[in-house]
Scaffold this motif. Structure first.
Motif, PDB file in Angstrom:
ATOM      1  N   THR A   1      62.550  40.878  11.068  1.00  0.00           N
ATOM      2  CA  THR A   1      62.959  42.213  11.483  1.00  0.00           C
ATOM      3  C   THR A   1      62.237  42.632  12.761  1.00  0.00           C
ATOM      4  N   VAL A   2      60.939  42.380  12.832  1.00  0.00           N
ATOM      5  CA  VAL A   2      60.155  42.739  14.016  1.00  0.00           C
ATOM      6  C   VAL A   2      60.622  41.928  15.224  1.00  0.00           C
ATOM      7  N   MET A   3      60.851  40.631  15.034  1.00  0.00           N
ATOM      8  CA  MET A   3      61.290  39.790  16.147  1.00  0.00           C
ATOM      9  C   MET A   3      62.668  40.240  16.656  1.00  0.00           C
ATOM     10  N   THR A   4      63.540  40.609  15.757  1.00  0.00           N
ATOM     11  CA  THR A   4      64.855  41.085  16.169  1.00  0.00           C
ATOM     12  C   THR A   4      64.736  42.381  16.955  1.00  0.00           C
ATOM     13  N   ALA A   5      63.892  43.292  16.490  1.00  0.00           N
ATOM     14  CA  ALA A   5      63.694  44.563  17.190  1.00  0.00           C
ATOM     15  C   ALA A   5      63.108  44.331  18.583  1.00  0.00           C
ATOM     16  N   VAL A   6      62.151  43.417  18.688  1.00  0.00           N
ATOM     17  CA  VAL A   6      61.544  43.102  19.989  1.00  0.00           C
ATOM     18  C   VAL A   6      62.597  42.518  20.932  1.00  0.00           C
ATOM     19  N   MET A   7      63.451  41.643  20.416  1.00  0.00           N
ATOM     20  CA  MET A   7      64.499  41.050  21.250  1.00  0.00           C
ATOM     21  C   MET A   7      65.498  42.105  21.722  1.00  0.00           C
ATOM     22  N   VAL A   8      65.839  43.048  20.856  1.00  0.00           N
ATOM     23  CA  VAL A   8      66.762  44.118  21.245  1.00  0.00           C
ATOM     24  C   VAL A   8      66.163  44.958  22.363  1.00  0.00           C
ATOM     25  N   VAL A   9      64.900  45.326  22.233  1.00  0.00           N
ATOM     26  CA  VAL A   9      64.242  46.130  23.262  1.00  0.00           C
ATOM     27  C   VAL A   9      64.146  45.343  24.570  1.00  0.00           C
ATOM     28  N   ALA A  10      63.766  44.068  24.480  1.00  0.00           N
ATOM     29  CA  ALA A  10      63.630  43.244  25.684  1.00  0.00           C
ATOM     30  C   ALA A  10      64.972  43.089  26.399  1.00  0.00           C
ATOM     31  N   MET A  11      66.022  42.787  25.648  1.00  0.00           N
ATOM     32  CA  MET A  11      67.342  42.611  26.268  1.00  0.00           C
ATOM     33  C   MET A  11      67.846  43.926  26.861  1.00  0.00           C
ATOM     34  N   THR A  12      67.553  45.030  26.196  1.00  0.00           N
ATOM     35  CA  THR A  12      67.950  46.337  26.729  1.00  0.00           C
ATOM     36  C   THR A  12      67.269  46.602  28.065  1.00  0.00           C
TER      37      THR A  12
END
Length: 100
Positions: A62-73
């Motif tokens: 869950t944390v890795m997915t959230a980090v990826m979403v923020v980074a891609m944004t």
């Protein structure tokens, strides 16, 4: 991540699940709202059973997915800002040529 089709897909394939009677009948055909209301507990049990089958992501996932979403944004935001800025400069330059 799950082990099978989603609950919504399962319910859609099942058809009119609320219209089934608790004795396993085929539908409400003329039984009206009362049959549907009596079947709410059955529906709740089915939802609980399907929810128990869900494979929930770990905290790390869950944390890795959230980090990826923020980074891609952020990356896409910077990219589109740069493209917009570049087109803006080009349009301003072309307009300055026309206005002379």
């Amino acid at each position: 991540m799950g082990r099978g089709p989603s609950v919504a897909l399962w319910l859609l394939k099942r058809g009119d699940f609320l219209a089934q009677t608790s004795s396993g009948g085929t539908g409400s055909s003329g039984k009206g709202v009362g049959a549907r209301i009596r079947n709410i507990p059955i529906f709740a049990q089915q939802v609980k059973a399907e929810t128990a089958k869900v494979v929930w992501p770990s905290r790390r996932e869950t944390v890795m997915t959230a980090v990826m979403v923020v980074a891609m944004t952020l990356i896409l935001g910077i990219f589109f800002f740069t493209v917009d800025w570049g087109f803006s400069r080009i349009v301003r330059f072309l307009l300055s040529l026309v206005q002379g």
